[in-house]
Design a protein around this motif. Structure first.
Motif, PDB file in Angstrom:
ATOM      1  N   VAL A  23       0.984  -1.234  -0.141  1.00 26.55           N
ATOM      2  CA  VAL A  23       0.140   0.076  -0.063  1.00 26.55           C
ATOM      3  C   VAL A  23       0.949   1.296   0.018  1.00 26.55           C
ATOM      4  CG1 VAL A  23      -1.827   1.476   1.319  1.00 26.55           C
ATOM      5  CG2 VAL A  23      -1.837  -1.281   0.979  1.00 26.55           C
TER       6      VAL A  23
ATOM      7  N   THR B 282      -1.343   5.965   3.248  1.00 25.51           N
ATOM      8  CA  THR B 282      -1.316   4.573   4.035  1.00 25.51           C
ATOM      9  C   THR B 282      -2.145   4.113   4.961  1.00 25.51           C
ATOM     10  OG1 THR B 282       0.809   4.009   2.824  1.00 25.51           O
ATOM     11  CG2 THR B 282       0.070   2.511   4.835  1.00 25.51           C
TER      12      THR B 282
ATOM     13  N   VAL C 112      -5.721   4.691   4.074  1.00 26.30           N
ATOM     14  CA  VAL C 112      -6.330   3.398   3.824  1.00 26.30           C
ATOM     15  C   VAL C 112      -6.458   2.131   4.575  1.00 26.30           C
ATOM     16  CG1 VAL C 112      -5.492   1.285   2.218  1.00 26.30           C
ATOM     17  CG2 VAL C 112      -5.001   3.790   1.165  1.00 26.30           C
TER      18      VAL C 112
ATOM     19  N   ARG D  17      -9.520   3.010   6.557  1.00 22.89           N
ATOM     20  CA  ARG D  17     -10.790   2.551   5.581  1.00 22.89           C
ATOM     21  C   ARG D  17     -10.945   1.049   5.634  1.00 22.89           C
ATOM     22  NH1 ARG D  17     -11.240   6.777   0.205  1.00 22.89           N
ATOM     23  NH2 ARG D  17     -11.065   8.407   1.533  1.00 22.89           N
TER      24      ARG D  17
ATOM     25  N   LEU E 156      -7.122  -2.994  -1.480  1.00 17.76           N
ATOM     26  CA  LEU E 156      -6.253  -1.972  -0.699  1.00 17.76           C
ATOM     27  C   LEU E 156      -5.372  -1.253  -1.725  1.00 17.76           C
ATOM     28  CD1 LEU E 156      -4.589  -4.238   1.927  1.00 17.76           C
ATOM     29  CD2 LEU E 156      -6.191  -2.443   2.412  1.00 17.76           C
TER      30      LEU E 156
ATOM     31  N   VAL F  82      -7.975   1.455  -3.491  1.00 12.09           N
ATOM     32  CA  VAL F  82      -8.138   2.348  -2.402  1.00 12.09           C
ATOM     33  C   VAL F  82      -6.802   3.415  -2.300  1.00 12.09           C
ATOM     34  CG1 VAL F  82      -8.864   2.692  -0.164  1.00 12.09           C
ATOM     35  CG2 VAL F  82     -10.032   0.984  -1.175  1.00 12.09           C
ATOM     36  N   ALA F  83      -5.809   2.788  -2.099  1.00 16.40           N
ATOM     37  CA  ALA F  83      -4.553   3.591  -2.069  1.00 16.40           C
ATOM     38  C   ALA F  83      -4.273   4.454  -3.308  1.00 16.40           C
ATOM     39  CB  ALA F  83      -3.353   2.494  -1.848  1.00 16.40           C
TER      40      ALA F  83
ATOM     41  N   VAL G 170      -6.938   7.144  -2.948  1.00 18.27           N
ATOM     42  CA  VAL G 170      -6.802   8.295  -2.001  1.00 18.27           C
ATOM     43  C   VAL G 170      -5.456   9.219  -2.309  1.00 18.27           C
ATOM     44  CG1 VAL G 170      -5.955   8.307   0.424  1.00 18.27           C
ATOM     45  CG2 VAL G 170      -7.956   6.902  -0.086  1.00 18.27           C
TER      46      VAL G 170
END
Length: 190
Positions: A37, A55, A58, A61, A79, A82-83, A86
């Motif tokens: 991540v 990180t 993430v 979340r 992951l 999402v990383a 974000v």
């Protein structure tokens, strides 16, 4: 115990282990995927500090959405996705914040330059007005100043102990003197 019961218990324990393996534990996910991540975030933000912030976001979340991820095989892609999202949002937010800060600084610089220049010009003009006023003899100067402050002819005559009929003449002469010394009629002196 019979051999059939042992086989059944072994099968159940294997099923329990496989269910336990499928259930995602936060600590394990963090340990296994933190580096991945972080690298994904750093590839977008190109800053270690921001990548750490991303990180952390993430994994927050993940912590809040852990129950919604049913398949352990989908955890890593989730992951990473999402990383990346974000990280992109962080970049967008930083760009917007920097733009706002730059606009604020530019506006304040322009205002401060204008303020300093205007302040200097006003001071210089005030010096010229005082210089011109100081060249006007009394009681002409006092009559002109009191008239500019809004006093009536009667109030000026009472203040300076002069006749009311002479005040208009003194003011007219003072204006003429001021124009001669100042070179022009000022914004408030008429």
């Amino acid at each position: 115990m019979t051999e059939g019961v042992n086989i059944l218990m072994d099968a159940m324990s294997e099923a329990g282990i496989s269910l336990a393996k499928e259930k995602i534990e936060f600590d394990e996910a963090f340990t296994l995927h933190h580096r991945t991540v972080f690298r994904a975030a750093r590839s977008i933000v190109r800053d270690n500090g921001l990548a750490e912030d991303v990180t952390q976001e993430v994994f927050l979340r993940l912590y809040h959405n852990l129950d919604s991820i049913k398949d352990a095989e989908m955890l890593r892609p989730w992951l990473i996705r999402v990383a990346l999202n974000v990280a992109k949002n962080t970049i967008r937010g930083n760009i917007r914040a920097n733009t706002r800060e730059e606009n604020y600084v530019k506006a304040n610089e322009e205002e401060s330059v204008i303020t300093v220049e205007t302040d200097y010009e006003q001071r210089e003009e005030a010096k010229e007005v005082y210089r011109a006023l100081n060249l006007i003899k009394e009681p002409l100067r006092s009559c002109l100043i009191l008239k500019q402050q809004g006093l009536s002819y009667r109030e000026i005559s009472e203040t300076l102990s002069l006749t009311e009929t002479s005040i208009g003449t003194y003011i007219a002469r003072a204006r003429a003197e001021f124009v001669r010394h100042y070179g022009k009629i000022g914004g408030t002196i008429q």
